[in-house]
Design a protein around this motif. Sequence first.
Motif, PDB file in Angstrom:
ATOM      1  N   LYS A 167      48.717  57.907   8.865  1.00 15.83           N
ATOM      2  CA  LYS A 167      49.150  56.905   7.728  1.00 15.83           C
ATOM      3  C   LYS A 167      48.414  57.252   6.487  1.00 15.83           C
ATOM      4  O   LYS A 167      47.283  58.057   6.447  1.00 15.83           O
ATOM      5  N   ASP A 217      41.316  51.436  -2.405  1.00 16.27           N
ATOM      6  CA  ASP A 217      41.940  52.806  -2.521  1.00 16.27           C
ATOM      7  C   ASP A 217      41.636  53.461  -3.861  1.00 16.27           C
ATOM      8  O   ASP A 217      41.547  54.657  -4.074  1.00 16.27           O
ATOM      9  N   ILE A 263      48.653  57.271  -0.789  1.00 13.88           N
ATOM     10  CA  ILE A 263      47.695  56.254  -1.451  1.00 13.88           C
ATOM     11  C   ILE A 263      47.999  56.360  -3.052  1.00 13.88           C
ATOM     12  O   ILE A 263      48.123  55.055  -3.691  1.00 13.88           O
ATOM     13  N   ASP A 273      46.067  56.169   4.389  1.00 14.96           N
ATOM     14  CA  ASP A 273      44.789  55.512   4.429  1.00 14.96           C
ATOM     15  C   ASP A 273      44.011  56.507   4.402  1.00 14.96           C
ATOM     16  O   ASP A 273      43.919  57.446   4.853  1.00 14.96           O
TER      17      ASP A 273
END
Length: 915
Positions: free
Chosen positions: A460, A185, A66, A462
């Motif tokens: 991932k 994010d 991220i 995420d």
Amino acid sequence: MLKQFITLTIFICAMPLANAQVNSTIPLPTNLEDGYPRLYITESGKKDLEKTIKKESWAQDVLKGIHSRIDAYVKQHVDDPEWMVSRLQMHWKTKATNIYVNGINYSHADGEAPVPTVRFVGSRDYTTPYGTPNLEDVLPYMDDPRGLYYPNRNKEGHPFEWVHPSKTGRIIYSINANIIGLARDAAFIYWLEKDERYAKFAYDIIHTYLEGMSYRSEPIDLLNGHIQTLVGFTNFQVIHEHVLIDVAELYDFLHGYVEGNHSENMAMYEKTIKRWTDQIIKNGVPQNNWNLHQAKIILKAAMVLQNNENYEDKKGREYYIDYILNKTSTRQWSLNKFLDFGYDKTNGVWAECPGYSQGVTKDLTAFIKDFDNTFNHNILPYMPVMEKAVKMLPQYLFPNGQAVAFGDSNYSGIGTEAMTNLIRVAQSNNNKVLEKEFTGMYRLFAEADINSSKKSRKPKADISSFFASKPLEFNANYKAGDINDYITQTFYAPNVSWHVQRMGTGKHGMMASLNASLGNHMHANGINLELYGKGFVQGADPGKGAGYLQPIYLEFYSQFPAHNTVMVDGVSSYTEMFSNHAFDLMGEYPKAEKKTGYYSNITHSDVYFLEPETRSDQSRIVSTIKTGETTGYYIDIFRSRKQRKGDKFHDYFYHNLGQTMEVLDASGKPLNLEPTDEMAFAGGYLYAFDYQWDKKSIKTNKDYQAQWKIDRPDGEEDVFMNLWMMGAENREIFSLKSPPNKAFKGNHGLPYEVDKKPYLTFAARQYGEAWERPFVSVYEPFTSTEGKSIIAINSFKDENNGTEFVGLQITSKSGREDLVFSSKNQKTAKYKGISTNANYALIGKEKNADFVLFMGNGNHLVTNDFKIKASEIGNVVLEKKAGQFMLHNEVPVVITYKKKEKKFEAGDSRIVDLK
């Protein structure tokens, strides 16, 4: 700690279900979180998350991922706070408030707000030659009368060009969603690490975006058409307003910063989120998967709102949660109504094509699971159809494990997520019976990875990866179930007009699937056939081919000539997508979902379809006949005629996998087909004809064959499909090349690029009616190792001169001989001492004197040795094997053998004494 996030997702589905089955109000949860964040995690769970990141390497990798995605942009924002914000696709100069669309395309905008406003997407059709530029290549503050400046992917070097928004597909939305995703994010990183640089980055973006959206009005369709009922604020379809989910997640993590630094804007932000949510409720489609997708977005947005009491209109999060669960409006149904409309409670089939049906069942079980996790409340008992919906999924499978793919579907296996969702529910509620059932089912389809509780797949980078469910642990005492508990020899789903006949699994299994056009994501295909043979779905459906709005989808892939069906007068067609054209099941053997007590080597189906464009009667009889452990064949009898006479011609289409196709005479010699201009749009026929090419034909009244070859690499046996078809007067046969089959994805096991090569097609045109001169076919799949098992096929006529009769004599190299009789309207036909009035009958004799007498939808069958008479129309099978007689009669019968009569009440297959 992480339960609140689940609330969102959970509600979305769990609620639907509970309501749907019991028609009662689903109570709202009483433990809603008051603080922020509340979607993925609450403030009280932050320490546990920090411990996880410190302890687990996977969590560290997610966080690093991220950071690597956003850090450069956040640092840049410190020195140049306009750079990222200026890349948003906005009406920067014109500040337009009103959006106008012309059907599926953007038209123009007018009105003027005091601030820049958010652009609307370019088209409902995402197909475009233009590409989404990198953020570095997006012009800042782009608002130019020349249009938008995007790269043309169809030109060498992909040069940037000015283009009208209507030609850009969804690029506008994609750029904005990308930027909002980066801001989301950053908001998470700010909450986690309290670095205000990330908060400033996220805030500047979301403030510009939401303030601009606050002045935007609902788009207006200049055509005043269907699109007006679908549009959202950023997209032509409200189900694609996923950016609102990102907005909600961003606001959730950034709430503390906004409240402490920009509280004066909070009312505007929440009013905008509410107005956007109201738009999604107002528009859309309630009767299919849209209702569920709309609910997902609505619930996520609703959960970041305050309680009802904090708004003048009393529309806070409780209002919207209750709306999704219990309220019904024109285009957003309560979840109970949604379930009741979509599921067939008798068999668990959802009323869409197989691909979409599986997706809905998966999503709904996920809702039940999440609801249980969040509120410690199991709603599954209130929704009994969901267990049935999961158990029926294997009924979609061909013997090689690929699911049927009629309509807008693909050939793939069935997913196991619906099964694991119910296992989690069972474990959570200590329901050992349920856990054992679905663990056993899961092991049938995922045995390879079940012994490991850890996935090898890397999470991932995420936010959601931090909050995913922990690996499922399976009870080692619960072994794999029996596949025969989940698939049956025949299966019928009237709510999607689909019927299956199958025998066995694996390479030597057999299966024929028939479907018409009832439900959502269906094609205009009449009575369509999918056919399996020797490890492959050889007679495969073509897939959707392209986007739903593309000409090739609308004019070919969704139309009759793309399917294995019969088309009348070159014009057969009707509405694709949500269609209402079903066939009637006139007969079947064995009865759908029967698991025991039947003769297993023959199946039979008889369906009737009213082709609406030409008002034609169509009848299709399909039978599978297993003649040995590795051998068998299919019979297909297709009758077609216009009710009002005046038939021009009827076209039988059949497409099969393979790199080559030969058209042969009955003896196996190639026929000399000549190039032809027939089968074309010219003359007032369907556009679909013009998508086919390399057309060749020959007129003949003799029997003929077509043979397809799947040419496999050296060391592997080649696979074939042989079609024998009975000749008729005024018959012309064609070889065609059709657009590629697009239904096979990923590792399909085929030795060529099936999605790029022509789909080799055979067609037979019967001039005049095709009822008394029907299309009579015998399909035999075989391999280069085994060769064909059938050595001769001949037709014979009814000695009673019946005009609607079909008779076949099929001889196998094993010495077996089959006689097939087919008559309409219970008219008695006779041949060489055998007579019957069955719609379909087969008399099979083995070399060793074993035999089978099969009577489908008839009341008498007489041979030289036996007389079978029934008091009513029905199915009867009499088999002699190893000196014993086996009888399965669905209706009472009297059997005469050696001048002795014996009466038998209806019963399952059993040994009987005829002496």
